[in-house]
Write a protein that holds these residues in place. Sequence first.
Motif, PDB file in Angstrom:
ATOM      1  N   ALA A  90       0.852  -1.191   0.000  1.00  0.00           N
ATOM      2  CA  ALA A  90       0.000   0.000   0.000  1.00  0.00           C
ATOM      3  C   ALA A  90       0.884   1.235   0.000  1.00  0.00           C
ATOM      4  N   MET A  91       0.335   2.313  -0.564  1.00  0.00           N
ATOM      5  CA  MET A  91       1.132   3.538  -0.620  1.00  0.00           C
ATOM      6  C   MET A  91       0.301   4.713  -0.152  1.00  0.00           C
ATOM      7  N   ILE A  92       0.901   5.554   0.661  1.00  0.00           N
ATOM      8  CA  ILE A  92       0.213   6.789   1.019  1.00  0.00           C
ATOM      9  C   ILE A  92       1.087   7.968   0.616  1.00  0.00           C
ATOM     10  N   PHE A  93       0.446   9.080   0.349  1.00  0.00           N
ATOM     11  CA  PHE A  93       1.123  10.185  -0.303  1.00  0.00           C
ATOM     12  C   PHE A  93       1.279  11.408   0.571  1.00  0.00           C
ATOM     13  N   GLN A  94       1.869  12.407  -0.067  1.00  0.00           N
ATOM     14  CA  GLN A  94       2.321  13.552   0.701  1.00  0.00           C
ATOM     15  C   GLN A  94       1.210  14.475   1.145  1.00  0.00           C
ATOM     16  N   ASP A  95       0.374  14.914   0.238  1.00  0.00           N
ATOM     17  CA  ASP A  95      -0.526  16.002   0.573  1.00  0.00           C
ATOM     18  C   ASP A  95      -1.927  15.482   0.886  1.00  0.00           C
ATOM     19  N   PRO A  96      -2.259  15.382   2.163  1.00  0.00           N
ATOM     20  CA  PRO A  96      -3.565  14.801   2.497  1.00  0.00           C
ATOM     21  C   PRO A  96      -4.723  15.674   2.028  1.00  0.00           C
ATOM     22  N   MET A  97      -4.460  16.941   1.784  1.00  0.00           N
ATOM     23  CA  MET A  97      -5.546  17.813   1.387  1.00  0.00           C
ATOM     24  C   MET A  97      -6.082  17.450   0.006  1.00  0.00           C
ATOM     25  N   THR A  98      -5.200  16.955  -0.846  1.00  0.00           N
ATOM     26  CA  THR A  98      -5.673  16.668  -2.203  1.00  0.00           C
ATOM     27  C   THR A  98      -5.677  15.192  -2.538  1.00  0.00           C
ATOM     28  N   SER A  99      -5.282  14.343  -1.575  1.00  0.00           N
ATOM     29  CA  SER A  99      -5.177  12.933  -1.930  1.00  0.00           C
ATOM     30  C   SER A  99      -6.482  12.176  -1.809  1.00  0.00           C
ATOM     31  N   LEU A 100      -7.466  12.804  -1.226  1.00  0.00           N
ATOM     32  CA  LEU A 100      -8.754  12.123  -1.123  1.00  0.00           C
ATOM     33  C   LEU A 100      -9.737  12.765  -2.083  1.00  0.00           C
TER      34      LEU A 100
END
Lengths: 334, 401, 335
Positions: A90-100
């Motif tokens: 699984a991968m999670i990314f840098q900017d939570p504001m735009t990742s969802l």
Amino acid sequence: MSIKDLRTYFTTEEGVVRAVDGVSFDIAPGERRGVVGESGSGKSVTAMSIMRLIEPPAGEIVTGTIEFQGENLLALREDDMQEIRGAKIAMIFQDPMTSLNPVYTIGDQLMETIMLHQHVNKHDARKIAADALGDVQIPEPMTVLDDYPHQFSGGMRQRVMIAMGLSCNPDLLIADEPTTALDVTTQAQIMDLMLKLAADRGTAVMLITHDLGVVAGFCDTVQVMYAGGIVESGKAQNLFSDPQHPYTWGLLGSMTRLDESHTERLHSVRGAPPSLINPPRGCRFNPRCDFAKDICRETYPALRDSGNDGQLAACHFATELDLKLLTIGEASRS
Amino acid sequence: MGSYIIRRLVYGLVTLLALSLVVFLLIQASGGGPLDRLKLNPRMRGVIAQLTEEWGLDKPVMQQYFTWLKNFVTPADVRAADGLTVLFGKIGIRGSMPIILILGAGAYTVGTFLAKVAKPWWRPFRAFSLVFVWFTAIWLAKSRLVFSLSWGDSFRGDGPVWDNIFGAAGATFRLGLTALILALLIGIPLGIYQAIRQYSFFDQVGTTLSFVAFSTPIFIIAVGTQLLFALYLEKWTGVKLFFVAGMSDPSYASLSFLARMGDVARHLTLPALSIALISIATYSRFQRASMLEVMHSDYLRTAKAKGLPRRRVILKHALRNALIPIVTLVSLDIAGIIGGAIITESIFGWPGVGRLYIQAIDAVDYPTVMAVVMSIGAGIVVMNIVADILYGVLDPRVRYD
Amino acid sequence: MTDLQNRSGDPGGDDAAEGLAVEPITQWDLFTARMRRHRLAMLSTVFLFVVVFISFVAAPLLKCDKGATECEFPRLWDYTDGLRDDGGRLLVNIAPRGPLPFGSDEIGRDVLSRVIHGGQASLTVGLVTGLLVASLGTVVGALAGYYPGIIDQASMRFTDLILGLPLLPVAIVVGRLLPELTFLPGWMRAGPWGIAFLLGFLLWGSLARIVRAEFLSLREKEFVEAARAAGASDRRIIFRHILPNAMSPIIVQTTLIIGAAIIIEAALSFLGFGVRPPTPTWGGMAASGARVAARGFWWELVFSASALVTTVLAVNFIGDGLRDALDPTQTIERK
């Protein structure tokens, strides 16, 4: 996971960008490995290459193998790769504001993965999703499931991302600068959370960041990347106290420390990162290196063991430079 | 959300009032004479005096305005009767109004199912409201309700303004709606496909064509299609495929259903396409940009990283986000379509409000002019509010305003 | 990473001392570099200059009779003799040939001369409207964006009012009545200036909104706070600090509006409510051209329409080029 000689190139107007140029490393089960480097060092591209999220025609994984649970990920069909993404890795990314996705509820986005990989019905998926939210310490998970991302702060959204990443119990979690966009307090909370979750489940974590402080508190091993290649790797404590590569030494030196004299000027590694289209000949760090000699400008140094419990450094003079003893002032005179 | 709508309605009203005042004053300031032509003839003096008296043209300006305003909003006639014929009796309207009502009800239905409202009362509310909306729509469509406001009589001796306008409205609806549907059906997929195949030959050609269409005035397009596809086509091939004048054949009523459909199509195609072309260009460019932005977005990357199959990624995650801005675009474009209709109707002799307007302007028939301007203005206000609501349905970020 | 990137935005002190020198690159350099890459935009700029030159420099210099129905071009051959009637007037509806490259129209006027002069109306409207829209829109938008509270609310309500007016119907009414509005000066009532002002007053709303949005976000930036701390007055902050940063969307939007204005003017003239005959306008010529085209006389329509479309196309290409060149955040590279 065992990565050998990974090369990912991008074709642009100005030429071929060799973003990842011969990277090899291993991640053991449960290992927490930090990947450190400047912007453009190739750390994110490495992660995207592992997930095979590099989009042709601009980018292409030119060569290499990625051994994972008995299979070479780079040779898999796309369908099979899709089964691995989200479920095993699984991968999670840098900017939570735009990742969802802003137009779907949090529950919807969580349940989507769960139903896809765990083949459960909607009702069960909802329960699993709520549990996942509970694990990342989000209060009132059942209500949150029906809310939209824009109703939450950055820290909360990143927790949701982590929950999403861990919801299917992957063996490896890749975190690409998960805390860079957050304020310092939240940063600490998120890292503590990730540490606990990873330790509890035995998930291996590949943590990508440019923040050495974060690495120090979280990782077992660290690798430092520069201009598309790994320049040093080893156990975290060893690397920090006894760097073998001039670049690592420069990075550490550029950090502010509480125990240092505060009359000294803050040292930064001079120069700018090199062009990845036309990298310098020989060791890519040589234009900026205080210790560069002729051989550095001719031959590319492979990673060599510099003692110290498996610490590797890509420098011709790895074992000869006793870097930790030199202060900044002395180095510029040598 | 409710208070927001109320606010918008109020602003709309203020705009309409301002509009009416401005136009009225302008007409007065120009010495606005429906009687100008008569005044040229000295023997008409008696008639002039009589008409001036009758139409109140000698009263002070503001008084004239308020008289007009009062009349404008006063109902003249409300009864249930053989209204359908009287109200919509003129050319070929009969088909349009029920279609609009059904479309409206359908849009509402779609909207309610797309909206994700988590409140407990939502499901029963939705059920009841749907029943209500559909019932009303069908009843209105079939009803024989007569309703009119006292908009006065046309200065050209053409009869009551209300009847003229609503007689023509159906024709304009037919034209405008077709143009809008064409534009959406062609423009949006075009834009999406251009984004998916960015930089391909198709994309480049499409972009250039869009630019050209966007830079061409609509009257050129209308005249051009008229000449090329009707007159010259006939001249060169002897095939009379499209009609260029009017909305339907004089023998329409006597034609079979199939023949009627054919007749409608042959009359409607060229003018609707002329209007639609510019919108197609705009929508496809916009949709392309929106789709590209979505395709490079972080949340799409997240979706892929979760292992979702590519088709699902595009259909579920990308599309909805990419379509949201179109709603705003369409609401802004309505004014353009109406403007296009005005010009196209004149060129194609289409018996709609646009052509009526031009005729009225020429003669400075100010009751008609005022009524048309107000109707168009009101239509735009309503469309904008509808667009706002739709936007709220599609994008949850806007809802809690 | 390109050479450009390598050289710009660099760290500082240490490097200068060690000889890793860096050349400063100005905004202007970046702008012209990107602009030059957009070939269509460059072509269009050249084209537009040509059109402007023809309309405003060449046209008045040509010897034409009144009403620009026929101009004396430098000719290499003995020309219109066979094409005149006994009274010396040109024959009607002559197809393009030698001395009359664009033919003659239904009242015997040289279409070429008229097309050349027709540009004045369209371009005057385009430029004047553009200036008006840019000024009005920027002023209102800046005020609304910079001063919160009642100034913002009032400005925006007013802007919404203007934006709520149906464009073409209102333009048609005013256009129709323009010659008879005696309270306006004569030069405004006849000719393109009145239309230009009309469109200027109708079209500034969209720009005001954009400027307001820009000012709202720029107002919060640190450099404004810094300027205020240094004692700058509001006016200075607005003009010297915020405005230059907001220029890019202003320029792009104004260009688009100029294109739209030219089209609307042409439509008005086509309908007969714009610049009145006998002044030649491309829209008016399209109208009379369309009337005779059914009989096979295509030239008046085709040439006037081509003039219109190419001019507006050029304006739009320039606008597109400007948008590409001025947007510093463009990340999607062309291949």
